[in-house]
Write a protein that holds these residues in place. Sequence first.
Motif, PDB file in Angstrom:
ATOM      1  N   GLY A 295       0.818  -1.203   0.000  1.00 30.48           N
ATOM      2  CA  GLY A 295       0.000   0.000   0.000  1.00 30.48           C
ATOM      3  C   GLY A 295       0.850   1.249   0.000  1.00 30.48           C
ATOM      4  N   ALA A 296       0.329   2.305  -0.625  1.00 30.72           N
ATOM      5  CA  ALA A 296       1.061   3.576  -0.712  1.00 30.72           C
ATOM      6  C   ALA A 296       0.925   4.409   0.549  1.00 30.72           C
ATOM      7  N   GLY A 297       0.000   4.027   1.442  1.00 32.35           N
ATOM      8  CA  GLY A 297      -0.190   4.777   2.675  1.00 32.35           C
ATOM      9  C   GLY A 297      -1.179   5.908   2.514  1.00 32.35           C
ATOM     10  N   VAL A 298      -1.754   6.343   3.642  1.00 28.83           N
ATOM     11  CA  VAL A 298      -2.743   7.420   3.631  1.00 28.83           C
ATOM     12  C   VAL A 298      -2.393   8.513   4.641  1.00 28.83           C
ATOM     13  N   VAL A 299      -1.207   8.434   5.250  1.00 29.36           N
ATOM     14  CA  VAL A 299      -0.783   9.396   6.258  1.00 29.36           C
ATOM     15  C   VAL A 299      -0.042  10.548   5.596  1.00 29.36           C
ATOM     16  N   GLU A 300      -0.415  11.772   5.930  1.00 26.28           N
ATOM     17  CA  GLU A 300       0.316  12.927   5.405  1.00 26.28           C
ATOM     18  C   GLU A 300       1.741  12.904   5.957  1.00 26.28           C
ATOM     19  N   GLY A 301       2.725  12.938   5.061  1.00 28.45           N
ATOM     20  CA  GLY A 301       4.115  12.832   5.473  1.00 28.45           C
ATOM     21  C   GLY A 301       4.580  11.397   5.608  1.00 28.45           C
ATOM     22  N   ASN A 302       3.676  10.427   5.416  1.00 26.41           N
ATOM     23  CA  ASN A 302       3.954   8.991   5.363  1.00 26.41           C
ATOM     24  C   ASN A 302       4.214   8.312   6.706  1.00 26.41           C
ATOM     25  N   THR A 303       4.635   9.058   7.733  1.00 27.59           N
ATOM     26  CA  THR A 303       5.050   8.434   8.984  1.00 27.59           C
ATOM     27  C   THR A 303       4.222   8.933  10.160  1.00 27.59           C
ATOM     28  N   ILE A 304       3.764   8.012  10.990  1.00 25.70           N
ATOM     29  CA  ILE A 304       3.054   8.375  12.218  1.00 25.70           C
ATOM     30  C   ILE A 304       4.091   8.728  13.288  1.00 25.70           C
ATOM     31  N   PRO A 305       3.999   9.900  13.907  1.00 24.76           N
ATOM     32  CA  PRO A 305       5.041  10.366  14.837  1.00 24.76           C
ATOM     33  C   PRO A 305       4.897   9.772  16.248  1.00 24.76           C
ATOM     34  N   TYR A 306       5.274   8.509  16.384  1.00 19.20           N
ATOM     35  CA  TYR A 306       5.155   7.841  17.675  1.00 19.20           C
ATOM     36  C   TYR A 306       6.214   8.306  18.671  1.00 19.20           C
ATOM     37  N   ARG A 307       5.868   8.267  19.933  1.00 20.08           N
ATOM     38  CA  ARG A 307       6.849   8.392  20.993  1.00 20.08           C
ATOM     39  C   ARG A 307       7.637   7.077  21.063  1.00 20.08           C
ATOM     40  N   PRO A 308       8.884   7.085  21.573  1.00 13.26           N
ATOM     41  CA  PRO A 308       9.699   5.863  21.571  1.00 13.26           C
ATOM     42  C   PRO A 308       9.018   4.662  22.213  1.00 13.26           C
ATOM     43  N   ALA A 309       8.401   4.846  23.375  1.00 10.77           N
ATOM     44  CA  ALA A 309       7.743   3.713  24.039  1.00 10.77           C
ATOM     45  C   ALA A 309       6.560   3.211  23.225  1.00 10.77           C
ATOM     46  N   ALA A 310       5.824   4.124  22.608  1.00  7.65           N
ATOM     47  CA  ALA A 310       4.680   3.730  21.789  1.00  7.65           C
ATOM     48  C   ALA A 310       5.137   2.994  20.535  1.00  7.65           C
ATOM     49  N   LEU A 311       6.276   3.396  19.979  1.00  3.98           N
ATOM     50  CA  LEU A 311       6.816   2.717  18.801  1.00  3.98           C
ATOM     51  C   LEU A 311       7.184   1.278  19.151  1.00  3.98           C
ATOM     52  N   GLU A 312       7.702   1.072  20.350  1.00  2.80           N
ATOM     53  CA  GLU A 312       8.002  -0.282  20.803  1.00  2.80           C
ATOM     54  C   GLU A 312       6.720  -1.103  20.936  1.00  2.80           C
ATOM     55  N   GLN A 313       5.668  -0.476  21.438  1.00  2.00           N
ATOM     56  CA  GLN A 313       4.388  -1.170  21.559  1.00  2.00           C
ATOM     57  C   GLN A 313       3.818  -1.517  20.194  1.00  2.00           C
ATOM     58  N   ARG A 314       3.973  -0.606  19.241  1.00  2.00           N
ATOM     59  CA  ARG A 314       3.497  -0.896  17.883  1.00  2.00           C
ATOM     60  C   ARG A 314       4.227  -2.115  17.311  1.00  2.00           C
ATOM     61  N   ALA A 315       5.531  -2.224  17.585  1.00  2.00           N
ATOM     62  CA  ALA A 315       6.296  -3.382  17.114  1.00  2.00           C
ATOM     63  C   ALA A 315       5.791  -4.679  17.757  1.00  2.00           C
ATOM     64  N   LYS A 316       5.452  -4.621  19.038  1.00  2.00           N
ATOM     65  CA  LYS A 316       4.898  -5.800  19.710  1.00  2.00           C
ATOM     66  C   LYS A 316       3.541  -6.164  19.113  1.00  2.00           C
ATOM     67  N   ASN A 317       2.731  -5.141  18.827  1.00  2.00           N
ATOM     68  CA  ASN A 317       1.434  -5.395  18.197  1.00  2.00           C
ATOM     69  C   ASN A 317       1.602  -6.101  16.861  1.00  2.00           C
ATOM     70  N   PHE A 318       2.557  -5.615  16.078  1.00  2.00           N
ATOM     71  CA  PHE A 318       2.789  -6.191  14.750  1.00  2.00           C
ATOM     72  C   PHE A 318       3.206  -7.655  14.868  1.00  2.00           C
ATOM     73  N   ALA A 319       4.079  -7.937  15.812  1.00  2.00           N
ATOM     74  CA  ALA A 319       4.564  -9.307  15.969  1.00  2.00           C
ATOM     75  C   ALA A 319       3.442 -10.259  16.368  1.00  2.00           C
ATOM     76  N   ALA A 320       2.460  -9.743  17.098  1.00  4.44           N
ATOM     77  CA  ALA A 320       1.363 -10.584  17.586  1.00  4.44           C
ATOM     78  C   ALA A 320       0.068 -10.360  16.816  1.00  4.44           C
TER      79      ALA A 320
END
Length: 260
Positions: free
Chosen positions: A70-95
């Motif tokens: 997918g080409a994405g639908v976010v302006e600027g392409n990247t969601i600006p996560y905080r470091p801890a939230a980015l780690e949680q997103r990675a855990k979500n993806f793995a599971a």
Amino acid sequence: MSKRILTLLAALGLVLSVGNAVGAGPAPPAGTAIPRDAGGKPDFSGIWQSLSGADYGLEPHPATKDDPPGAGVVEGNTIPYRPAALEQRAKNFAARATADPRHKCYTLGTPRGIYGNEPFQIFQRPRDLTLLYEFGHPVRTINTNATEHPDGHIDFWLGDSRGRWDGDTLVVDVTDFNGETWLDRVGNFNSDELHLVERWSYVDRNTIRYRATFDDPKVYTRPWTLEVLLYRRLEPNVQIIENYCATVDFDEYYPVPSSR
């Protein structure tokens, strides 16, 4: 007046006529006016569906064994996560095969239900809009009667929605989330502190531009925005069909009757 002068004047008149037509632009095709209610507001009633593929991932992403690219639908392409939230997103993806609330038959939530892969229907009245989603059949109400959010924080799966009109754009303020829904299938998420602002506007009578701005200091370093288009389903027999999700294979207990 000589024939030559008359010919030159006629030619000049033709040039001016063509120039005026070009400057004015082409007339809009007949029947393209957007639907409006009795009060003159845009009427979004109908069955709508996103073809963006945003539910497979809001950010640009390659194909995986599970989902298409997918080409994405976010302006600027990247969601600006905080470091801890980015780690949680990675855990979500793995599971994601089991942790996605969709697999637990939970509602997709707001705004995921808007750009999910299944259609939804809007019923519009002067005082509110009612959204009926095909997946799981949850019902969301957008109040447009100048009422305020309830006092305190209430954990709603779909949030609490209060809309107002800004010209032909419906601006919806959404708060009171429970933080238990995901934004897509790859684990993007928000917390219960999310403040969402939606903007609904017609591109033409059969296309809605949907924009959503996310402000959640617990998860993101700054507000960010996504945009998708919603297309009116025009098939003669189109309808929202029951798609109730179940975590138990009921076919074992209620088999489909034989056609014989």
